[in-house]
Structures are given as C-alpha cells and as structure tokens.
Design a protein around this motif. Structure first.
Motif, PDB file in Angstrom:
ATOM      1  N   UNK A 153       0.845  -1.196   0.000  1.00 54.49           N
ATOM      2  CA  UNK A 153       0.000   0.000   0.000  1.00 54.49           C
ATOM      3  C   UNK A 153       0.878   1.243   0.000  1.00 54.49           C
ATOM      4  N   UNK A 154       0.318   2.327  -0.519  1.00 54.27           N
ATOM      5  CA  UNK A 154       1.109   3.527  -0.760  1.00 54.27           C
ATOM      6  C   UNK A 154       1.427   4.298   0.528  1.00 54.27           C
ATOM      7  N   UNK A 155       0.492   4.310   1.492  1.00 57.68           N
ATOM      8  CA  UNK A 155       0.726   5.116   2.695  1.00 57.68           C
ATOM      9  C   UNK A 155      -0.005   4.509   3.897  1.00 57.68           C
ATOM     10  N   UNK A 156       0.253   5.086   5.063  1.00 58.63           N
ATOM     11  CA  UNK A 156      -0.308   4.569   6.306  1.00 58.63           C
ATOM     12  C   UNK A 156      -1.826   4.740   6.348  1.00 58.63           C
ATOM     13  N   UNK A 157      -2.321   5.810   5.766  1.00 60.81           N
ATOM     14  CA  UNK A 157      -3.768   6.027   5.751  1.00 60.81           C
ATOM     15  C   UNK A 157      -4.479   4.888   5.022  1.00 60.81           C
ATOM     16  N   UNK A 158      -3.956   4.513   3.871  1.00 56.41           N
ATOM     17  CA  UNK A 158      -4.538   3.401   3.116  1.00 56.41           C
ATOM     18  C   UNK A 158      -4.398   2.096   3.878  1.00 56.41           C
ATOM     19  N   UNK A 159      -3.276   1.913   4.517  1.00 53.95           N
ATOM     20  CA  UNK A 159      -3.054   0.697   5.309  1.00 53.95           C
ATOM     21  C   UNK A 159      -4.112   0.551   6.401  1.00 53.95           C
ATOM     22  N   UNK A 160      -4.358   1.641   7.151  1.00 52.41           N
ATOM     23  CA  UNK A 160      -5.343   1.593   8.233  1.00 52.41           C
ATOM     24  C   UNK A 160      -6.747   1.377   7.674  1.00 52.41           C
ATOM     25  N   UNK A 161      -7.040   2.047   6.564  1.00 51.00           N
ATOM     26  CA  UNK A 161      -8.373   1.918   5.968  1.00 51.00           C
ATOM     27  C   UNK A 161      -8.638   0.492   5.506  1.00 51.00           C
ATOM     28  N   UNK A 162      -7.667  -0.113   4.846  1.00 52.96           N
ATOM     29  CA  UNK A 162      -7.856  -1.482   4.358  1.00 52.96           C
ATOM     30  C   UNK A 162      -7.944  -2.475   5.503  1.00 52.96           C
TER      31      UNK A 162
END
Length: 356
Positions: free
Chosen positions: A59-68
């Motif tokens: 994933x590109x960033x931490x925000x996307x990681x948390x969302x997924x």
C-alpha cells in the motif's frame, strides 16, 4: 539454473502457495478516475483468496493501510490472513513487477527479481521495479532473492513445471525489452534461470488494447502439464480472427515431451468491449484466470460468454472451486485479473509478519 551448486526449476502456478501478492492503486495514479471501482474488484479478490491462503498487499501510505485493515476486518477476514506493507509503488500490476519463484532439488525456493521497465518503457516503473527488494528489506520474504538485469514480466511466461516454457515472440523478442539479446540469447537465459529445456514459441495472437506486447497470459495458459486453455475467436468479421486462428493452429501442432498433442480447451470470445471515453477496444480475455490453492478465480465481463468460460475451465480444474470476479473496470487499464496478482509459492512468505 545453477546457483551455489544448486539446480533450480520454475514452478507452475498450481504449485502449493503461501499467499498471493497484490499492489494497491495509488489515489493519484492511473486509476484515479476509476479508483472506487478497481478497489471494489481488488476487495473481491482478497475476500475470495483469503478463504484459502494469505494475501500480501503493498500500500502507498499509512492512511490506506489503516483503511484497508478496517475494511477487511469488517468483512470478517482474520487478521493473520492479511499482510499490509507500506511501500512506494507506481501501479497495480503485481504479475509483472512481482518476483518469479524457482525451487532447488529440495524444494527450497529462490525469488528471481527481474528488471521491470513498464512494458518496454511505456509507463513509469522505477518504484515497481524496486518493490521486490523493498519487501525483502521489510522482512516480508522467507527465502532469498536474486536480482536479474534481464527485462522480463511474469505475464510473459507460462510453465508446466516439468521443463517446458510457453511464451510469445511478440513480447520476449521485442527490442523494447532486451535489444542486445538475440532469440538464442533469450532462450539461453530462460534455460539457465528456469531449468527449462523446451520453449514453445507462439508467433501469432494478440488482443487489441493490450499494451504488454502480447503477454501469453492473455492468450494461452497451462492448466496442468498436459492441458492448455486458450482464447478462440469464432467470428470471421472480428479483427482478431486471423491471428487467433493461426495461434490455434500453432497450439494444435505443439507436442508434449512424450510426443502426444496437448489437450486443448478453447475459451469463448466475449463481445467486444470499448472504452466509454475514447472508444478504443479493451482486452477482455478469459485466459487471464488465476490459480490459487483449491480455487481458480476467473475474470468475467457481464457477458453471456462468462458462463461458457466457467464451464470450460471447470473441465480443466475439476478439483478446484471456480470463483467469478467481475473485471469490466480492470480492462479499462488494459489488463485483467491475472495481471493484478502474483502467486507466492510455499516457503516464500514469512510465517509471522506485523503490519509495517
């Protein structure tokens, strides 16, 4: 391939797997206008696959990681079935920037990290080219990796796992990949790296809208060592007809190692799909299926031919569950289901990973 006094061979896709690799789309990348649609397709792939094995997602960033992580938890997917790793990426096509796995005589794996140039310099690829090493540095892999200067994408090759490779001249001999290598040079490198002693070259076959220069995984696929599924066009008015008919004749002429012909399974031809914005034809193909542990994920296009394709592949995979995955949005970016994924054979994915 001989490395450290070991001989290696390329694994077929049906070899038992630790997991499946995906690369999540960047919100500012080529998928920007279709982001919600491609994410929905990828979510369906994750949901289907985690029933059988783990899924590694870059994933590109931490925000996307948390969302997924939250999204898949809400879907009821056990946390241990997902590995979400933050890494810089360019695009989503894990089949072509992911590692290609070989094993030695004791079944110990080695990942080969080939050079990825965005299909001959068509698209930015620097981050994707470095992704396998980035994941190694993050502790994702359970086996060593070896870098290769040769330009090669996973979608360009198919193997029976028994010393035979299936590929296309249009891709592997294209001067936009390895301009200094002759056909003999390419064959020698494939033989050395993959332990193959037979290369079946397809001189015909292409799909309009495909920008990989005729990857074989859009045209013809090994289902087992004696069976090849391939796309067939039965419409003489279709611009693909002549080339795919010629490809079919090549497949009929190919022989197994024992001299017998291959069992060929013709996959249907969906109705033509066109981009709604500029009208160019899109590469809809049922050959772009994915084999995982105990299941086969099959691309579908909202076409009557979908059910015919599923029935044909059920003959090739009688012991697998067939799972349709709608890929109408995927072909908008000139690939399909198999192109989005890379299988990770047994012994390649570290057994315990934190979300990092």
């Amino acid at each position: 391939m001989t490395l450290a006094n070991k001989t290696y061979r390329l694994l077929p896709e049906w070899h038992p797997q630790d997991g499946l690799q995906l690369t999540w789309p960047r919100p500012d990348g080529d998928w920007a206008s279709l982001l919600s649609r491609i994410e929905a397709t990828l979510e369906r792939i994750v949901i289907a696959t985690t029933r059988y094995q783990r899924v590694l997602i870059s994933v590109f960033d931490e925000t996307t990681q948390r969302r997924l992580a939250a999204t898949f938890e809400a879907y009821g997917i056990p946390q241990q079935q997902l590995v979400l790793v933050i890494a810089p990426t360019d695009d989503t096509w894990a089949r072509d920037h992911g590692p290609i796995t070989v094993v030695d005589e004791t079944q110990q794996p080695l990942m080969l990290d080939y050079t990825f140039t965005g299909w001959g310099g068509k698209y930015p690829a620097d981050h994707d080219n470095r992704l396998t090493q980035w994941l190694a540095n993050a502790g994702v892999w359970a086996c060593p990796i070896a870098s290769r200067s040769m330009v090669l994408e996973g979608g360009a090759i198919e193997t029976d796992g028994e010393g035979t490779l299936l590929t296309t001249e249009a891709c592997l001999l294209n001067p936009n990949r390895n301009p200094t290598l002759s056909r003999t040079d390419v064959e020698a490198r494939l033989a050395a790296d993959f332990g193959v002693d037979r290369i079946l070259w397809l001189a015909n076959g292409h799909l309009e809208g495909d920008d990989t220069d005729s990857h074989v995984d859009t045209l013809a696929r090994f289902c087992n060592a004696s069976t090849i599924a391939y796309v067939r066009c039965d419409d003489p008015t279709d611009p693909h007809y002549s080339a795919l008919k010629a490809m079919e004749q090549e497949l009929i002429a190919f022989r197994q190692r024992d001299g017998n012909p291959y069992h060929l399974i013709a996959l249907p031809w969906p109705k033509a799909c066109f981009d709604p914005e500029d009208g160019h034809r899109l590469p809809a193909t049922y050959a772009n299926f994915l084999i995982i542990n105990h299941a086969v994920l099959v691309p579908t296009y909202g076409d009557p031919a979908d059910i015919v394709a599923l029935q044909a592949l059920s003959v090739a995979f009688p012991e697998h569950t067939l799972i349709p995955i709608e890929c109408v949005s995927v072909i908008r970016q000139h690939g399909s289901l198999h192109c989005l994924t890379m299988q990770l054979p047994n012994g390649t994915l570290a057994p315990a990973l934190s979300q990092s």
